[in-house]
Scaffold this motif. Structure first.
Motif, PDB file in Angstrom:
ATOM      1  N   ALA A 196      22.846  53.353 -26.249  1.00  0.00           N
ATOM      2  CA  ALA A 196      21.552  53.801 -25.728  1.00  0.00           C
ATOM      3  C   ALA A 196      20.839  54.714 -26.724  1.00  0.00           C
ATOM      4  O   ALA A 196      19.634  54.601 -26.936  1.00  0.00           O
ATOM      5  N   THR A 197      21.599  55.623 -27.338  1.00  0.00           N
ATOM      6  CA  THR A 197      21.004  56.537 -28.315  1.00  0.00           C
ATOM      7  C   THR A 197      20.450  55.775 -29.506  1.00  0.00           C
ATOM      8  O   THR A 197      19.339  56.023 -29.972  1.00  0.00           O
ATOM      9  N   ALA A 198      21.244  54.841 -30.019  1.00  0.00           N
ATOM     10  CA  ALA A 198      20.817  54.077 -31.187  1.00  0.00           C
ATOM     11  C   ALA A 198      19.559  53.266 -30.905  1.00  0.00           C
ATOM     12  O   ALA A 198      18.617  53.255 -31.703  1.00  0.00           O
ATOM     13  N   PHE A 250      14.012  61.460 -39.989  1.00  0.00           N
ATOM     14  CA  PHE A 250      14.956  62.541 -39.732  1.00  0.00           C
ATOM     15  C   PHE A 250      15.418  62.549 -38.272  1.00  0.00           C
ATOM     16  O   PHE A 250      16.467  63.105 -37.953  1.00  0.00           O
ATOM     17  N   SER A 251      14.650  61.937 -37.382  1.00  0.00           N
ATOM     18  CA  SER A 251      15.024  61.899 -35.973  1.00  0.00           C
ATOM     19  C   SER A 251      16.316  61.125 -35.746  1.00  0.00           C
ATOM     20  O   SER A 251      16.978  61.301 -34.720  1.00  0.00           O
ATOM     21  N   TYR A 252      16.690  60.268 -36.690  1.00  0.00           N
ATOM     22  CA  TYR A 252      17.910  59.495 -36.540  1.00  0.00           C
ATOM     23  C   TYR A 252      19.159  60.376 -36.542  1.00  0.00           C
ATOM     24  O   TYR A 252      20.235  59.927 -36.137  1.00  0.00           O
ATOM     25  N   ALA A 253      19.029  61.611 -36.995  1.00  0.00           N
ATOM     26  CA  ALA A 253      20.188  62.520 -36.981  1.00  0.00           C
ATOM     27  C   ALA A 253      20.682  62.748 -35.559  1.00  0.00           C
ATOM     28  O   ALA A 253      21.817  63.196 -35.361  1.00  0.00           O
ATOM     29  N   THR A 254      19.858  62.445 -34.568  1.00  0.00           N
ATOM     30  CA  THR A 254      20.297  62.557 -33.173  1.00  0.00           C
ATOM     31  C   THR A 254      21.564  61.750 -32.933  1.00  0.00           C
ATOM     32  O   THR A 254      22.450  62.160 -32.178  1.00  0.00           O
ATOM     33  N   LEU A 257      25.582  51.727 -36.141  1.00  0.00           N
ATOM     34  CA  LEU A 257      26.083  52.477 -34.989  1.00  0.00           C
ATOM     35  C   LEU A 257      25.924  51.701 -33.686  1.00  0.00           C
ATOM     36  O   LEU A 257      26.683  51.898 -32.741  1.00  0.00           O
ATOM     37  N   LEU A 258      24.938  50.821 -33.648  1.00  0.00           N
ATOM     38  CA  LEU A 258      24.695  50.043 -32.427  1.00  0.00           C
ATOM     39  C   LEU A 258      25.818  49.057 -32.150  1.00  0.00           C
ATOM     40  O   LEU A 258      26.088  48.711 -31.006  1.00  0.00           O
ATOM     41  N   LEU A 314      15.236  49.920 -25.239  1.00  0.00           N
ATOM     42  CA  LEU A 314      14.293  49.398 -26.224  1.00  0.00           C
ATOM     43  C   LEU A 314      12.860  49.694 -25.798  1.00  0.00           C
ATOM     44  O   LEU A 314      12.016  50.079 -26.621  1.00  0.00           O
ATOM     45  N   ALA A 315      12.571  49.521 -24.511  1.00  0.00           N
ATOM     46  CA  ALA A 315      11.234  49.847 -24.002  1.00  0.00           C
ATOM     47  C   ALA A 315      10.940  51.335 -24.179  1.00  0.00           C
ATOM     48  O   ALA A 315       9.822  51.724 -24.528  1.00  0.00           O
ATOM     49  N   ALA A 316      11.953  52.175 -23.956  1.00  0.00           N
ATOM     50  CA  ALA A 316      11.782  53.611 -24.158  1.00  0.00           C
ATOM     51  C   ALA A 316      11.434  53.916 -25.611  1.00  0.00           C
ATOM     52  O   ALA A 316      10.581  54.762 -25.894  1.00  0.00           O
TER      53      ALA A 316
END
Length: 308
Positions: free
Chosen positions: A104-106, A246-250, A145-146, A161-163
């Protein structure tokens, strides 16, 4: 505080990375609230409601203490940003209750790619080959990671994906607001409108939370307020296409929290994906720094050869 300081890439990256630590925490809490970890699972709309109401209380308290000077808001931009933000967050919270948190995060945090692409026609930003390359590298890391499997494409994955797509649109509104109004004003109005929308939407699904769930909802709202504050400040200091990767660091912090909180040890795939994401962000930061670094003038001296 300047609202249009777009010449601080290092500071912008720092703010965005700080935001990712908080966002990863909110997703873990949402997962606990949406499952039976803390009691009877709460509906995603109720989790979203808790996120907005307690974030509003946190930001309203800060506003009352600091008493900043407020300017005339752009209500159309605020309404658009908050509507997309509420919808994106609600879909994100719904997805984490049905599919693995890493998946879900990915999927959800593909939104920076959508944001970067939309920044071209909607914000008029120019995205050069280095930014495209760094974003592509980060995207590859997210796909690693997915762990693409048939289970990743179940209907719940489409919610994530919609999110991602909806929050990519939200990025555009955030950037426009960051260049017009102070970060604190943006956050206050956003969470006020979001609280009103969420309060109406939760009416039909409301249930009394357990004490543990109340505590989790409060924590969720405060963490989201901190994440928003960092994110808006980061967006105000650099192009959306620069800060987006940089948001991918989440994804990295989500794996770390999973290990610290639940003893889930990251496997080789997780470590590889995290390394690829960090590489993309590092290359982007290095390139941006070289382009923006001023060149010191050379003062002629007796030892300086004539370049003529």
């Amino acid at each position: 505080m300047s609202t249009t300081n777009t010449d601080s890439p290092a500071l912008a990256a720092t703010f965005i990375l700080a935001a990712t630590t908080f966002i990863a925490g909110t997703m873990l809490i949402a997962k606990a609230l949406g499952t039976d970890v803390l009691g009877t699972p709460l509906h995603p709309l109720q989790i979203s409601h808790g996120r907005f109401i307690f974030a509003f209380l946190a930001i309203a308290t800060v506003t009352a203490v600091l008493r900043p000077r407020l300017t005339r808001p752009s209500w159309r931009l605020h309404l658009g940003r908050t509507s997309f933000g509420w919808a994106g967050v609600s879909l994100m919270f719904a997805s984490v209750a049905y599919i693995p948190l890493a998946d879900a995060t990915a999927i959800t945090f593909l939104n920076p790619v959508f944001g970067m692409m939309l920044a071209i026609p909607l914000l008029g930003e120019k995205v050069g080959p280095w930014r495209w390359g760094a974003a592509a590298v980060a995207l590859i890391g997210a796909m690693v990671l997915l762990r693409p499997t048939p289970a990743s494409f179940q209907p719940a994955a489409l919610l994530a994906l919609a999110a991602a797509m909806i929050m990519g649109l939200e990025l555009i509104f955030i950037k426009k607001l960051a260049n017009r109004e102070s970060p604190l004003q943006v956050l206050l109005i956003n969470n006020t409108i979001g609280m009103l929308i969420a309060s109406v939407a939760v009416i039909t699904v409301w249930q009394m939370p357990s004490p543990a769930q109340w505590a989790a909802l409060v924590t969720l709202g405060v963490l989201m307020a901190c994440a928003q504050a960092c994110f808006v400040n980061g967006m105000a200091r650099a192009d959306a296409s620069f800060v987006a990767p940089f948001s991918y660091a989440t994804l990295i912090f989500a794996a770390l929290y999973d290990f610290l909180g639940f003893g889930v040890t990251p496997d080789t795939v997780t470590i590889l994906g995290a390394a690829v994401i960090l590489t993309g962000a590092a290359v982007l930061a290095w390139r941006e720094g070289r382009q923006r670094r001023p060149i010191a003038p050379v003062t002629p001296s007796d030892d300086t050869p004539n370049a003529a």
